[in-house]
Design a protein around this motif. Structure first.
Motif, PDB file in Angstrom:
ATOM      1  N   LEU A 283      87.447  37.645  31.327  1.00  0.00           N
ATOM      2  CA  LEU A 283      88.629  37.828  32.105  1.00  0.00           C
ATOM      3  C   LEU A 283      88.942  37.208  33.446  1.00  0.00           C
ATOM      4  CD1 LEU A 283      89.305  41.638  32.350  1.00  0.00           C
ATOM      5  CD2 LEU A 283      90.380  40.434  30.186  1.00  0.00           C
ATOM      6  N   SER A 284      89.489  37.239  33.879  1.00  0.00           N
ATOM      7  CA  SER A 284      90.237  35.950  34.217  1.00  0.00           C
ATOM      8  C   SER A 284      89.924  36.242  36.368  1.00  0.00           C
ATOM      9  CB  SER A 284      91.641  35.378  34.601  1.00  0.00           C
ATOM     10  OG  SER A 284      91.804  34.495  35.307  1.00  0.00           O
ATOM     11  N   ASP A 285      89.763  35.166  36.582  1.00  0.00           N
ATOM     12  CA  ASP A 285      89.147  35.840  38.226  1.00  0.00           C
ATOM     13  C   ASP A 285      90.467  35.917  38.884  1.00  0.00           C
ATOM     14  OD1 ASP A 285      86.620  35.907  38.275  1.00  0.00           O
ATOM     15  OD2 ASP A 285      86.719  33.703  39.194  1.00  0.00           O
ATOM     16  N   ASP A 286      91.537  36.444  38.305  1.00  0.00           N
ATOM     17  CA  ASP A 286      92.944  36.324  38.653  1.00  0.00           C
ATOM     18  C   ASP A 286      93.494  37.549  38.210  1.00  0.00           C
ATOM     19  OD1 ASP A 286      93.614  34.022  40.520  1.00  0.00           O
ATOM     20  OD2 ASP A 286      94.561  32.847  38.213  1.00  0.00           O
ATOM     21  N   THR A 287      92.886  38.303  37.506  1.00  0.00           N
ATOM     22  CA  THR A 287      93.174  39.439  36.457  1.00  0.00           C
ATOM     23  C   THR A 287      93.215  40.358  37.955  1.00  0.00           C
ATOM     24  OG1 THR A 287      91.907  39.098  34.477  1.00  0.00           O
ATOM     25  CG2 THR A 287      92.423  41.331  35.467  1.00  0.00           C
ATOM     26  N   LEU A 288      94.026  41.135  38.365  1.00  0.00           N
ATOM     27  CA  LEU A 288      93.876  42.275  39.409  1.00  0.00           C
ATOM     28  C   LEU A 288      93.951  43.428  38.849  1.00  0.00           C
ATOM     29  CD1 LEU A 288      95.304  42.279  42.087  1.00  0.00           C
ATOM     30  CD2 LEU A 288      97.095  43.544  40.960  1.00  0.00           C
ATOM     31  N   VAL A 289      92.907  44.311  39.643  1.00  0.00           N
ATOM     32  CA  VAL A 289      92.246  45.202  38.809  1.00  0.00           C
ATOM     33  C   VAL A 289      92.202  46.038  40.189  1.00  0.00           C
ATOM     34  CG1 VAL A 289      89.443  46.328  39.610  1.00  0.00           C
ATOM     35  CG2 VAL A 289      89.671  44.300  38.723  1.00  0.00           C
ATOM     36  N   LEU A 290      93.712  47.448  39.236  1.00  0.00           N
ATOM     37  CA  LEU A 290      94.257  48.698  40.065  1.00  0.00           C
ATOM     38  C   LEU A 290      92.510  49.986  39.571  1.00  0.00           C
ATOM     39  CD1 LEU A 290      97.699  47.742  38.664  1.00  0.00           C
ATOM     40  CD2 LEU A 290      96.475  47.633  41.164  1.00  0.00           C
ATOM     41  N   LYS A 309      92.138  41.334  43.598  1.00  0.00           N
ATOM     42  CA  LYS A 309      91.551  40.219  42.210  1.00  0.00           C
ATOM     43  C   LYS A 309      90.219  40.758  41.992  1.00  0.00           C
ATOM     44  CE  LYS A 309      95.220  38.068  42.278  1.00  0.00           C
ATOM     45  NZ  LYS A 309      96.023  36.878  42.226  1.00  0.00           N
ATOM     46  N   LEU A 310      89.985  40.101  40.393  1.00  0.00           N
ATOM     47  CA  LEU A 310      88.936  40.576  39.976  1.00  0.00           C
ATOM     48  C   LEU A 310      87.387  39.441  40.647  1.00  0.00           C
ATOM     49  CD1 LEU A 310      86.599  41.988  38.146  1.00  0.00           C
ATOM     50  CD2 LEU A 310      87.896  40.575  36.014  1.00  0.00           C
ATOM     51  N   GLY A 311      88.086  37.991  40.932  1.00  0.00           N
ATOM     52  CA  GLY A 311      87.452  36.798  41.137  1.00  0.00           C
ATOM     53  C   GLY A 311      86.825  37.610  42.253  1.00  0.00           C
ATOM     54  N   ASN A 312      88.013  38.403  43.313  1.00  0.00           N
ATOM     55  CA  ASN A 312      87.114  38.430  44.931  1.00  0.00           C
ATOM     56  C   ASN A 312      86.473  39.466  44.711  1.00  0.00           C
ATOM     57  OD1 ASN A 312      89.020  36.695  45.531  1.00  0.00           O
ATOM     58  ND2 ASN A 312      91.118  38.081  46.205  1.00  0.00           N
ATOM     59  N   ILE A 313      86.208  40.450  43.638  1.00  0.00           N
ATOM     60  CA  ILE A 313      85.672  41.164  43.614  1.00  0.00           C
ATOM     61  C   ILE A 313      84.152  41.158  43.288  1.00  0.00           C
ATOM     62  CG2 ILE A 313      85.020  43.857  42.698  1.00  0.00           C
ATOM     63  CD1 ILE A 313      87.603  44.210  42.688  1.00  0.00           C
TER      64      ILE A 313
END
Length: 376
Positions: A283-290, A309-313
């Motif tokens: 999954l892309s780092d830009d995917t927003l995790v909710l 964002k998944l990348g930040n997590i």
């Protein structure tokens, strides 16, 4: 002066106004330490109700006379008595009408995204740190992980002018009672959950294992079921339009969900490893995790949304970068905290095996969630 009362919605509006809110919580110290009303502009102090009965003037020393004091207790009665004492001494006070009981049942919807094709609303049950979602497209709505107060969703759907056609649970919840089956029945919608979560139950549902995607609305908003075991064996995340990951209790803004609630911490931690490094690795780092829970108000962003964002997590969470399977297992399996209160009974209710009254359900749910004790 008469002591005024406010409801949970009014208190929430004050918390998000320009002015700071001063809360005097008169429950006992242990209850306050375990679970209280929080916010960036809240100043909260705890002075137990019984301390005010001693007529000790020292306990008033830290209370402001230039600010209104919102007095809070478990159900409203003790707070009203304390507020009247304060009122007699010249303090300006108000009382949260039914105390933490009412606060525990307050839901607040926030728009996550909206374009010409779709809209995602996050519904935050602030006292529990529980999050649910309404995904809207072309007059239809899908609700994910609804709480048991199903009128919150039917009223929201009416306000949005949509019909609820699909209801989903990402997993079998352990810290709160799901409203999924009841909402689906009331709305005439389909109810989806993993087959492996519902062993031995007689609730009508559609097994998520049978679907790769669920399309609804004339613009075909796609919801891809992503098996993400680890928190529970049948945990599933939903990838909406390839951009938004409704992650249940698998991935949080602050890290990963706990795998120990089934008494198989190491085994489920292994599944969580596969989820992190195989299932969501692409999954892309830009995917927003909710997620479905959060543990700290700091996880609520400036827009009022819990999401990252998944990348930040990945970047901020050491365990999600720990590719050694054994080391990962040790870090995750050994880091769990206290279990959710009444979680075994709540699981039985969510399976449809046990049944409780609305009053009993409220008592079972009071207190903080424990599913969002993450591994950071």
């Amino acid at each position: 002066m008469a002591v005024s009362t406010i409801n949970a919605k009014e208190l929430h509006e004050r918390i998000h106004s320009e002015n700071a809110v001063f809360i005097l919580d008169v429950r006992n110290g242990e209850d306050y330490k375990d679970w209280k009303i929080e916010g960036r502009k809240i100043k909260s102090v705890n002075i137990p109700y019984f301390d005010f009965l001693d007529d000790n003037e020292d306990i008033y020393a830290g209370l402001p006379k230039d600010n209104e004091i919102v007095v809070v207790c478990a159900k409203g009665g003790s707070a009203k008595m304390v507020a009247e004492l304060l009122d007699d001494k010249g303090y300006k006070t108000s009382v949260l009408n039914e105390g933490m009981l009412e606060w525990s049942q307050f839901y607040h919807p926030v728009i996550v995204m909206e374009d010409e094709n779709a809209k995602i609303i996050q519904i935050n049950r602030l006292a529990k740190g529980c999050l649910s979602y309404m995904i809207i497209s072309e007059g239809e709505a899908m609700v994910v992980d609804p709480g048991r107060h199903i009128d919150e969703y039917t009223i929201l759907a009416k306000k949005e002018g949509v019909k609820i056609t699909n209801v989903m649970d990402t997993h079998l919840h352990a810290d709160h009672i799901s409203g999924g089956p009841q909402l689906a029945e009331k709305a005439g919608a389909a109810y989806y959950i993993s087959r492996s979560e519902m062993q031995g139950c007689d609730i009508a549902y559609k097994a998520l294992e049978d679907y790769e995607q669920i399309v609804f609305g004339s613009v075909s908003v796609k919801v891809l079921a992503v098996p993400t075991p680890g928190h529970t064996p049948g945990s599933v995340s939903f990838l909406v339009n390839e951009k938004y990951l409704l992650s249940g209790d698998t991935i949080f803004v602050g890290g990963l969900g706990r795998p120990d609630l089934g008494g198989k911490a190491r085994e489920w931690a292994q599944s969580l490893y596969d989820t992190v490094f195989r299932k969501i690795a692409n999954l892309s780092d830009d995917t927003l995790v909710l997620p479905t829970h959060y543990a700290d108000i700091k996880e609520i962003n400036e827009q009022g949304v819990v999401g990252a964002k998944l990348g930040n997590i990945r970047a901020s969470n050491e365990v999600m970068r720990t590719e050694d399977r054994e080391q990962f297992t040790e870090m995750v399996a050994g880091a769990s905290g206290a279990t959710p209160p009444n979680y075994e009974e709540i699981v039985q209710i969510n399976r449809g095996i046990a049944h409780v009254t609305a009053e009993e359900a409220t008592t079972l749910e009071i207190g903080p969630n424990r599913c969002a004790v993450h591994h950071s």
